[in-house]
Write an enzyme that holds these catalytic residues in place. Structure first.
Site, mmCIF file in Angstrom:
data_model
loop_
_atom_site.group_PDB
_atom_site.id
_atom_site.type_symbol
_atom_site.label_atom_id
_atom_site.label_comp_id
_atom_site.label_asym_id
_atom_site.label_seq_id
_atom_site.Cartn_x
_atom_site.Cartn_y
_atom_site.Cartn_z
ATOM 1 N N SER A 101 11.480 -11.828 8.214
ATOM 2 C CA SER A 101 11.955 -11.216 9.457
ATOM 3 C C SER A 101 12.904 -12.172 10.155
ATOM 4 C CB SER A 101 10.787 -10.912 10.398
ATOM 5 O OG SER A 101 11.251 -10.477 11.667
ATOM 6 N N TYR B 210 3.541 -13.943 15.172
ATOM 7 C CA TYR B 210 4.452 -13.221 14.278
ATOM 8 C C TYR B 210 5.624 -14.100 13.855
ATOM 9 C CZ TYR B 210 7.273 -9.483 12.328
ATOM 10 O OH TYR B 210 8.024 -8.695 11.468
#
Length: 263
Positions: free
Chosen positions: A144, A157
């Site tokens: 990501s 995250y």
């Protein structure tokens, strides 16, 4: 586009929705034989039924945190298909977290277990067989852009995706002398159920189907690291280049992800 002019055998985790489901549809449309893993068995069965040649594909309803079950699914797919050409670790979760909140510590552990440890557990059962095959193969992790720099309220995250990127670099070096290529696909904002929960604007938002088509092409080429869409690749490089004081000034008040259980 195939790796060796034959029907590709592709194993994908996190396949019941989002990026995983989009990749499954794209590979099926290109004629691949799929092994699909997800926790939600009903959604997984519906997906398989919607694909071309559904009888060709195998589904495995399991949690990627169950490494023994994941290894058993990998062994079944290898046995049924005579090997695997592409393995995509797409399973992932995202929650906002605050280190000052003790109740968020288990959320940190859960995010790392799913996004990092399960990626390793997904790849591990396939490596020996891929080396024996001696044909071009791919191990693909979904990272990501959030892994490029840490963002407020998203420590778990961001850190987990940064760990995925670094892990894939290590694995790429370990497998350099084999026919296995390690590919890190780095999504920016992709229109999926996960991103629809973000309470902030998402620049260059990309439809999941378009993302999947470009990702599959990058995987076939064996790109070591590919940001999609490309505009987010430019943004990521700029963010990485910002001096820390300027980065902190610009992003210390940025909107943050919702914490698990928060309204």
């Amino acid at each position: 586009m195939t790796l060796a002019g034959r029907t590709e055998r592709v194993f994908i985790t996190g396949a019941s929705s989002g990026i995983g489901a989009a990749l499954a549809r794209e590979y099926a449309a290109r004629g691949a034989t799929l092994g699909l893993v997800a926790r939600r068995g009903e959604l997984l069965r519906d997906l398989v039924a919607s694909l071309p040649n559904p009888e060709r594909h195998r589904s495995y309803a399991l949690d990627v945190l169950d490494h023994a079950a994941l290894a058993a699914a990998a062994a079944d797919f290898i046995d049924a298909c005579g090997g695997a050409d592409i393995v995509v670790a797409s399973a992932g979760i995202s929650h906002g977290t605050l280190t000052e909140r003790p109740e968020d510590l288990p959320v940190f552990a859960s995010v790392f277990a799913t996004n990092v440890n399960a990626t390793v557990a997904t790849f591990a059962p396939f490596i020996f067989q891929m080396k024996v095959q001696g044909t071009p193969c791919r191990l693909v992790a979904v990272g990501s852009v959030a892994g490029v720099r840490g963002m407020r309220g998203a420590g778990a995250y961001c850190a987990s995706k940064a760990a995925v990127h670094a892990y894939c670099e290590s694995l790429r070096l370990e497998l350099k002398r084999s026919a296995i290529r390690v590919v890190t696909i780095v999504p920016g904002y992709i229109d999926t159920p996960m991103t629809r929960n973000n309470p902030f604007p998402m620049p260059f938002l990309m439809p999941a189907g378009r993302f999947a088509a470009r990702a599959v092409d990058a995987i076939a080429r064996g790109d070591s690291y590919r940001v999609l869409p490309w505009q987010m690749g430019v943004v990521a490089k700029l963010l990485r280049a910002l001096p820390n004081p300027l980065f902190d000034l610009l992003f210390s008040r940025a909107p943050q992800k919702r914490r698990k259980g928060a309204a």
